[in-house]
Design a protein around this motif. Sequence first.
Motif, short mmCIF file in Angstrom:
data_model
loop_
_atom_site.label_atom_id
_atom_site.label_comp_id
_atom_site.label_asym_id
_atom_site.label_seq_id
_atom_site.Cartn_x
_atom_site.Cartn_y
_atom_site.Cartn_z
N LEU A 85 1.00 -0.82 -0.25
CA LEU A 85 -0.16 0.09 -0.12
C LEU A 85 1.58 1.16 -0.16
O LEU A 85 0.85 2.19 -1.30
CB LEU A 85 -0.90 -0.37 1.41
N ALA A 86 1.86 1.41 1.13
CA ALA A 86 2.76 2.68 0.80
C ALA A 86 4.38 2.68 -0.31
O ALA A 86 4.20 3.90 -0.27
CB ALA A 86 4.33 2.20 2.00
N ARG A 87 3.55 1.31 -0.61
CA ARG A 87 5.06 1.82 -2.58
C ARG A 87 3.34 1.74 -3.56
O ARG A 87 3.69 3.28 -4.37
CB ARG A 87 5.41 0.77 -2.94
N ALA A 88 2.74 1.44 -3.55
CA ALA A 88 1.64 2.44 -3.90
C ALA A 88 1.08 3.66 -4.65
O ALA A 88 1.13 4.50 -5.61
CB ALA A 88 0.41 1.81 -4.55
N PHE A 89 0.86 3.64 -3.27
CA PHE A 89 0.34 5.62 -2.97
C PHE A 89 2.36 6.70 -3.00
O PHE A 89 1.56 7.68 -3.32
CB PHE A 89 0.45 5.89 -1.65
N ARG A 90 2.98 5.86 -2.86
CA ARG A 90 4.40 6.22 -3.19
C ARG A 90 4.28 6.29 -4.69
O ARG A 90 4.30 7.81 -5.42
CB ARG A 90 4.99 5.60 -2.25
N LEU A 113 3.94 9.81 -10.07
CA LEU A 113 3.32 9.65 -11.60
C LEU A 113 2.08 11.35 -11.31
O LEU A 113 2.22 11.43 -12.54
CB LEU A 113 2.76 8.64 -11.44
N GLU A 114 1.14 11.36 -10.48
CA GLU A 114 1.03 12.95 -10.29
C GLU A 114 1.61 14.06 -10.15
O GLU A 114 1.07 15.33 -10.70
CB GLU A 114 -0.33 12.84 -9.35
N SER A 115 3.17 14.08 -10.09
CA SER A 115 3.51 15.53 -9.84
C SER A 115 4.18 15.83 -10.51
O SER A 115 4.23 16.61 -10.93
CB SER A 115 4.48 15.17 -8.41
N GLY A 116 4.18 14.54 -11.61
CA GLY A 116 4.60 15.18 -12.99
C GLY A 116 6.28 14.03 -12.78
O GLY A 116 7.41 14.44 -14.15
#
Length: 127
Positions: free
Chosen positions: A48-53, A58-61
Amino acid sequence: MTRLAPIPETVTLHVPFRVVKRGGRKEMQLPDGAMPSRRTDSTLIKALARAFRWKHMLESGEFASISELAEKEGIAFTYMARVLRLTLLAPEIVEAILDGKQGPAVTLARGLEPFPLEWEEQHAPSR
């Protein structure tokens, strides 16, 4: 302070439980109605931690695609894509996992399988 009765040399304690396999490990399963202790699944929490990281990266560009990020992390694209799906779990399920209150059916292997995107459907008994 005095003792009225002698302490027996042998004490027998009966604890009803079953041994079940969970994620390659054996765990004790208590009978219905027994209050289980909170037990966090560190493998699932780490995923879960890796997924959110990764989602944040990705979202930050910082990375333009999952392929680019997977290459940088040295992880297969398909595995990363499956782990990233964990960010789509209902918040209550994520919270239960972090608190160690998830059911025995909630494992990393099951989490990497396709699951409904609708949060209400994720709470269905089949999940």
